[in-house]
Design a protein around this motif. Structure first.
Motif, PDB file in Angstrom:
ATOM      1  N   ASP A 109      43.902  36.992  38.681  1.00  0.00           N
ATOM      2  CA  ASP A 109      45.045  36.121  38.186  1.00  0.00           C
ATOM      3  C   ASP A 109      46.070  36.537  37.646  1.00  0.00           C
ATOM      4  O   ASP A 109      47.337  36.065  37.228  1.00  0.00           O
ATOM      5  N   ASN A 110      45.966  37.517  36.752  1.00  0.00           N
ATOM      6  CA  ASN A 110      47.031  38.663  36.613  1.00  0.00           C
ATOM      7  C   ASN A 110      47.445  37.323  34.647  1.00  0.00           C
ATOM      8  O   ASN A 110      48.691  38.173  35.012  1.00  0.00           O
ATOM      9  N   SER A 111      46.563  36.898  34.463  1.00  0.00           N
ATOM     10  CA  SER A 111      47.126  36.016  33.259  1.00  0.00           C
ATOM     11  C   SER A 111      46.550  36.653  31.987  1.00  0.00           C
ATOM     12  O   SER A 111      46.777  36.565  30.618  1.00  0.00           O
ATOM     13  N   TYR A 112      44.575  36.972  32.387  1.00  0.00           N
ATOM     14  CA  TYR A 112      43.704  36.787  31.378  1.00  0.00           C
ATOM     15  C   TYR A 112      43.228  38.891  31.519  1.00  0.00           C
ATOM     16  O   TYR A 112      43.564  39.154  32.650  1.00  0.00           O
ATOM     17  N   TYR A 113      42.249  38.714  30.627  1.00  0.00           N
ATOM     18  CA  TYR A 113      41.964  40.320  30.460  1.00  0.00           C
ATOM     19  C   TYR A 113      40.438  40.391  29.484  1.00  0.00           C
ATOM     20  O   TYR A 113      40.477  39.120  28.861  1.00  0.00           O
ATOM     21  N   SER A 114      39.483  40.984  29.794  1.00  0.00           N
ATOM     22  CA  SER A 114      38.262  40.668  29.293  1.00  0.00           C
ATOM     23  C   SER A 114      37.411  41.934  29.075  1.00  0.00           C
ATOM     24  O   SER A 114      38.255  43.379  29.695  1.00  0.00           O
ATOM     25  N   PHE A 115      36.828  42.427  28.389  1.00  0.00           N
ATOM     26  CA  PHE A 115      36.835  43.698  27.855  1.00  0.00           C
ATOM     27  C   PHE A 115      35.432  43.588  28.133  1.00  0.00           C
ATOM     28  O   PHE A 115      33.897  42.252  27.963  1.00  0.00           O
ATOM     29  N   ILE A 116      34.871  44.601  29.061  1.00  0.00           N
ATOM     30  CA  ILE A 116      33.398  44.833  30.020  1.00  0.00           C
ATOM     31  C   ILE A 116      32.296  45.684  29.967  1.00  0.00           C
ATOM     32  O   ILE A 116      31.361  45.496  30.032  1.00  0.00           O
ATOM     33  N   GLU A 117      32.805  46.094  28.587  1.00  0.00           N
ATOM     34  CA  GLU A 117      31.801  47.091  28.267  1.00  0.00           C
ATOM     35  C   GLU A 117      32.969  47.814  26.763  1.00  0.00           C
ATOM     36  O   GLU A 117      33.616  47.751  26.310  1.00  0.00           O
ATOM     37  N   GLY A 118      31.175  48.428  26.100  1.00  0.00           N
ATOM     38  CA  GLY A 118      31.835  48.901  25.075  1.00  0.00           C
ATOM     39  C   GLY A 118      30.696  49.580  23.589  1.00  0.00           C
ATOM     40  O   GLY A 118      29.292  49.551  24.542  1.00  0.00           O
ATOM     41  N   GLU A 119      31.284  50.106  22.891  1.00  0.00           N
ATOM     42  CA  GLU A 119      30.077  50.821  21.795  1.00  0.00           C
ATOM     43  C   GLU A 119      30.824  50.287  20.278  1.00  0.00           C
ATOM     44  O   GLU A 119      32.240  51.054  20.416  1.00  0.00           O
ATOM     45  N   LEU A 136      44.317  36.557  26.793  1.00  0.00           N
ATOM     46  CA  LEU A 136      45.904  36.920  27.174  1.00  0.00           C
ATOM     47  C   LEU A 136      46.026  37.416  27.170  1.00  0.00           C
ATOM     48  O   LEU A 136      45.971  38.850  26.251  1.00  0.00           O
ATOM     49  N   LEU A 137      47.379  38.009  28.668  1.00  0.00           N
ATOM     50  CA  LEU A 137      47.666  39.015  28.823  1.00  0.00           C
ATOM     51  C   LEU A 137      48.334  39.850  27.524  1.00  0.00           C
ATOM     52  O   LEU A 137      48.730  40.907  27.981  1.00  0.00           O
ATOM     53  N   SER A 138      49.396  38.944  27.911  1.00  0.00           N
ATOM     54  CA  SER A 138      50.327  39.279  26.260  1.00  0.00           C
ATOM     55  C   SER A 138      49.555  39.732  25.033  1.00  0.00           C
ATOM     56  O   SER A 138      49.829  39.993  24.015  1.00  0.00           O
ATOM     57  N   THR A 139      48.066  39.736  25.280  1.00  0.00           N
ATOM     58  CA  THR A 139      47.544  39.540  23.978  1.00  0.00           C
ATOM     59  C   THR A 139      47.121  41.056  23.165  1.00  0.00           C
ATOM     60  O   THR A 139      46.343  41.099  24.328  1.00  0.00           O
ATOM     61  N   GLY A 140      47.404  41.647  22.384  1.00  0.00           N
ATOM     62  CA  GLY A 140      46.664  42.753  22.080  1.00  0.00           C
ATOM     63  C   GLY A 140      46.810  44.006  22.131  1.00  0.00           C
ATOM     64  O   GLY A 140      47.792  44.189  23.482  1.00  0.00           O
ATOM     65  N   THR A 141      46.375  45.307  22.458  1.00  0.00           N
ATOM     66  CA  THR A 141      46.676  46.349  22.442  1.00  0.00           C
ATOM     67  C   THR A 141      46.088  46.184  24.173  1.00  0.00           C
ATOM     68  O   THR A 141      46.879  47.078  25.347  1.00  0.00           O
ATOM     69  N   ALA A 142      44.905  46.225  24.053  1.00  0.00           N
ATOM     70  CA  ALA A 142      44.494  46.445  25.528  1.00  0.00           C
ATOM     71  C   ALA A 142      45.128  45.986  26.186  1.00  0.00           C
ATOM     72  O   ALA A 142      45.821  46.111  28.083  1.00  0.00           O
ATOM     73  N   GLY A 143      45.851  44.034  26.114  1.00  0.00           N
ATOM     74  CA  GLY A 143      46.289  43.394  26.789  1.00  0.00           C
ATOM     75  C   GLY A 143      47.648  44.176  27.731  1.00  0.00           C
ATOM     76  O   GLY A 143      47.933  43.554  28.292  1.00  0.00           O
ATOM     77  N   THR A 145      48.558  46.510  27.747  1.00  0.00           N
ATOM     78  CA  THR A 145      48.479  48.358  28.310  1.00  0.00           C
ATOM     79  C   THR A 145      48.297  48.100  29.827  1.00  0.00           C
ATOM     80  O   THR A 145      49.198  48.368  30.674  1.00  0.00           O
ATOM     81  N   HIS A 146      47.464  46.992  29.906  1.00  0.00           N
ATOM     82  CA  HIS A 146      47.334  46.070  31.681  1.00  0.00           C
ATOM     83  C   HIS A 146      48.468  45.372  31.809  1.00  0.00           C
ATOM     84  O   HIS A 146      49.126  45.687  32.913  1.00  0.00           O
ATOM     85  N   LEU A 147      48.784  44.982  31.211  1.00  0.00           N
ATOM     86  CA  LEU A 147      50.520  44.112  30.934  1.00  0.00           C
ATOM     87  C   LEU A 147      51.412  45.728  31.895  1.00  0.00           C
ATOM     88  O   LEU A 147      52.333  45.171  33.062  1.00  0.00           O
ATOM     89  N   ALA A 148      51.655  46.130  31.067  1.00  0.00           N
ATOM     90  CA  ALA A 148      52.764  47.157  31.219  1.00  0.00           C
ATOM     91  C   ALA A 148      52.150  47.823  32.520  1.00  0.00           C
ATOM     92  O   ALA A 148      53.420  48.446  33.435  1.00  0.00           O
ATOM     93  N   TYR A 149      51.458  48.073  32.835  1.00  0.00           N
ATOM     94  CA  TYR A 149      51.422  49.142  34.521  1.00  0.00           C
ATOM     95  C   TYR A 149      51.375  47.780  35.675  1.00  0.00           C
ATOM     96  O   TYR A 149      51.432  48.150  36.185  1.00  0.00           O
ATOM     97  N   ILE A 150      50.790  46.236  35.581  1.00  0.00           N
ATOM     98  CA  ILE A 150      51.089  45.792  36.209  1.00  0.00           C
ATOM     99  C   ILE A 150      52.241  45.145  37.095  1.00  0.00           C
ATOM    100  O   ILE A 150      53.017  45.146  38.070  1.00  0.00           O
TER     101      ILE A 150
END
Length: 257
Positions: A109-119, A136-143, A145-150
């Motif tokens: 839905d392009n509103s949220y993101y999740s971490f699916i793998e990590g170390e 929330l997509l507007s939250t944090g550096t990862a969110g 980054t996703h939002l910028a390219y969407i």
């Protein structure tokens, strides 16, 4: 044309037809024919095949849309492949830069993101993220980054409309809580090719993220991030984190469709 080449052409057209639905939810046979530059009879045969195999369905308007069950199954298979490809690269990066490295994807839905793998970092003092939790997509550096390219190819009014629908929370005094400030931040991400935040979502946490493009570099499929306590970070060393992170993102992207 031999049978092998003919089969490859059909497969390519089929994949391209499915990708058309990433830009528009409903498509007519005529629109598919025009977009793929094929004849109307060829488009009808292609649509019939996709409909019969359960990848698209016919709507009452006589247009077609993606059929959720089979597309979801295919999506889950791709995500599993993405995790398997990324896992050893993420582990190597975490050991190399001695900080925590995570992979994230956007929900449909392009509103949220999740971490699916990590170390996590091998250091005793480190920052950890929760695998599977939704942010929330507007939250944090990862969110961001996703939002910028969407919204990369949106016009200004479309960007404003999209961002205005997001919840902009003041997690810290550094949080971006206005549309204009967030837009400027997203423009900088696209200009630099990475995102850097310090205490923007959580106090004392530095995040650096880069996009992972697919093999054709036509879309961003995930985001690769490094997180650390701000006591570990010197801003003059930023590029020393961005460079290996970008190399890892490229390695992952070159290994997936």
């Amino acid at each position: 044309m031999n049978n092998t080449n003919k089969g490859s052409l059909v497969a390519e057209r089929t994949l391209k037809a499915l990708m058309l639905f990433s830009k528009k939810k409903y498509l007519s046979v005529a629109e598919i024919a025009t977009s793929l530059e094929i004849s109307l009879p060829a488009a009808y045969r292609l649509v019939e095949t996709l409909n019969n195999t359960g990848f698209i369905k016919r709507e009452q308007s006589k247009e077609y849309s993606l059929d959720a069950p089979n597309i979801l199954q295919l999506y889950n298979m791709v995500q599993q492949d993405l995790r398997e490809v990324a896992r050893p690269i993420i582990r190597k990066l975490a050991m190399e830069i001695r900080e925590s490295v995570y992979l994230s994807i956007v929900h449909s839905d392009n509103s949220y993101y999740s971490f699916i793998e990590g170390e996590d970092s091998p250091s005793q003092v480190k920052w950890s993220e929760n695998i599977g939790s939704a942010y929330l997509l507007s939250t944090g550096t990862a969110g961001k980054t996703h939002l910028a390219y969407i919204i990369k190819d949106f016009n200004d009014s479309e960007k404003d409309a999209f961002i205005s629908k997001l919840e902009l929370k003041p997690y810290t005094e550094n949080s971006l809580v206005t549309v204009e400030k967030l837009k400027k931040s997203l423009e900088k991400i696209l200009e630099d090719g990475y995102c850097y935040t310090n205490s923007e979502h959580l106090y004392g946490v530095v995040g650096i993220s880069v996009p992972i493009f697919n093999f054709q570099r036509t879309s961003v499929v995930a985001v690769l991030s490094v997180f650390m306590p701000d006591s570990h970070f010197d801003e003059s060393e930023l590029k020393n984190y961005v460079a290996p992170l970008t190399a890892g993102a490229n390695e992952i992207g070159n290994s997936i469709p």
